[in-house]
Design a protein around this motif. Structure first.
Motif, PDB file in Angstrom:
ATOM      1  N   GLN A  96       0.853  -1.176   0.000  1.00 25.31           N
ATOM      2  CA  GLN A  96       0.000   0.000   0.000  1.00 25.31           C
ATOM      3  C   GLN A  96       0.892   1.230   0.000  1.00 25.31           C
ATOM      4  OE1 GLN A  96      -2.460  -0.207   3.510  1.00 25.31           O
ATOM      5  NE2 GLN A  96      -4.025  -1.371   2.449  1.00 25.31           N
ATOM      6  N   LEU A  98      -0.182   5.179   0.462  1.00 21.77           N
ATOM      7  CA  LEU A  98      -1.273   6.118   0.660  1.00 21.77           C
ATOM      8  C   LEU A  98      -0.690   7.501   0.949  1.00 21.77           C
ATOM      9  CD1 LEU A  98      -3.419   3.908   3.073  1.00 21.77           C
ATOM     10  CD2 LEU A  98      -3.412   3.897   0.585  1.00 21.77           C
ATOM     11  N   VAL A 121      -6.208  -5.186   0.924  1.00 23.98           N
ATOM     12  CA  VAL A 121      -5.754  -5.329  -0.455  1.00 23.98           C
ATOM     13  C   VAL A 121      -4.685  -4.300  -0.796  1.00 23.98           C
ATOM     14  CG1 VAL A 121      -7.937  -6.314  -1.234  1.00 23.98           C
ATOM     15  CG2 VAL A 121      -7.597  -3.843  -1.327  1.00 23.98           C
ATOM     16  N   SER A 122      -3.944  -4.592  -1.831  1.00 23.62           N
ATOM     17  CA  SER A 122      -2.932  -3.665  -2.320  1.00 23.62           C
ATOM     18  C   SER A 122      -3.626  -2.460  -2.933  1.00 23.62           C
ATOM     19  CB  SER A 122      -2.066  -4.358  -3.367  1.00 23.62           C
ATOM     20  OG  SER A 122      -1.123  -3.462  -3.890  1.00 23.62           O
ATOM     21  N   LYS A 123      -3.121  -1.268  -2.638  1.00 24.63           N
ATOM     22  CA  LYS A 123      -3.747  -0.083  -3.210  1.00 24.63           C
ATOM     23  C   LYS A 123      -2.789   1.102  -3.213  1.00 24.63           C
ATOM     24  CE  LYS A 123      -6.116   0.335   1.166  1.00 24.63           C
ATOM     25  NZ  LYS A 123      -7.277  -0.182   1.805  1.00 24.63           N
ATOM     26  N   ARG A 124      -3.083   2.012  -4.112  1.00 25.97           N
ATOM     27  CA  ARG A 124      -2.373   3.290  -4.229  1.00 25.97           C
ATOM     28  C   ARG A 124      -3.460   4.354  -4.150  1.00 25.97           C
ATOM     29  NH1 ARG A 124       0.364  -0.479  -4.027  1.00 25.97           N
ATOM     30  NH2 ARG A 124       2.013  -1.176  -5.387  1.00 25.97           N
ATOM     31  N   LEU A 125      -3.495   5.077  -3.043  1.00 26.90           N
ATOM     32  CA  LEU A 125      -4.595   6.014  -2.813  1.00 26.90           C
ATOM     33  C   LEU A 125      -4.088   7.360  -2.325  1.00 26.90           C
ATOM     34  CD1 LEU A 125      -7.022   3.662  -0.840  1.00 26.90           C
ATOM     35  CD2 LEU A 125      -7.192   4.295  -3.237  1.00 26.90           C
ATOM     36  N   TRP A 132     -11.088   8.761   0.300  1.00 33.21           N
ATOM     37  CA  TRP A 132      -9.977   8.079  -0.367  1.00 33.21           C
ATOM     38  C   TRP A 132     -10.266   8.058  -1.856  1.00 33.21           C
ATOM     39  CZ3 TRP A 132      -5.599   7.212   1.986  1.00 33.21           C
ATOM     40  CH2 TRP A 132      -5.588   7.031   3.367  1.00 33.21           C
ATOM     41  N   PRO A 134      -8.453   6.767  -5.710  1.00 35.79           N
ATOM     42  CA  PRO A 134      -7.332   6.048  -6.327  1.00 35.79           C
ATOM     43  C   PRO A 134      -6.315   7.034  -6.898  1.00 35.79           C
ATOM     44  CG  PRO A 134      -9.427   5.160  -7.052  1.00 35.79           C
ATOM     45  CD  PRO A 134      -9.728   6.424  -6.294  1.00 35.79           C
TER      46      PRO A 134
END
Length: 143
Positions: A96, A98, A121-125, A132, A134
């Motif tokens: 992640q 963020l 979960v994997s995320k870029r936020l 939030w 993306p």
């Protein structure tokens, strides 16, 4: 350079080997390479569940914070936080990444390793204005 490297291990649970191992992974795979490229300050790493509950924090995946698992760290770079955030995505491949905003300006970068909790979960936020969003390779325009 990491300005306060001992902060990563503050409050770490002596009886939780999994969290201690996760903190070592963060150090090796995220902080060391980041610290070679940027001057950073660790603002938060491991948090006890009580410390996490005391914070006013945005909604998390299934109510679980990776900080309480020893799987996340928050950093503030010296210099351009947006540029550092993009560098992290391009060079570290964190689970992640963020970018959190406060009062319309970037306040910290949250980085984590893959979680032991399947619902995280994997995320870029980017967190801005209480929501939030993306990360799409662009940043909000600041008036």
């Amino acid at each position: 350079m990491i300005r306060n490297p001992s902060r990563l291990y503050d409050h770490q649970p002596a009886d939780n080997e999994r969290a201690r191992h996760s903190l070592r992974l963060i150090d090796h795979f995220l902080l060391r390479p980041l610290g070679e490229a940027w001057d950073i300050t660790i603002t938060s790493a491991y948090r006890t569940p009580a410390a996490q509950a005391a914070l006013t924090v945005a909604a998390k995946a299934k109510g679980v914070s990776q900080h309480t698992l020893g799987e996340a760290v928050d950093v503030v770079p010296t210099g351009d936080m947006k540029a550092c955030y993009v560098w992290c995505i391009e060079h570290l491949r964190p689970w992640q990444a963020l970018l959190e905003y406060a009062a319309g300006v970037p306040s910290c970068i949250h980085l984590s390793i893959p979680s032991s909790i399947e619902t995280i979960v994997s995320k870029r936020l980017i967190f801005s204005g209480g929501v939030w969003q993306p990360y799409t390779g662009t940043f909000q325009v600041v008036a």
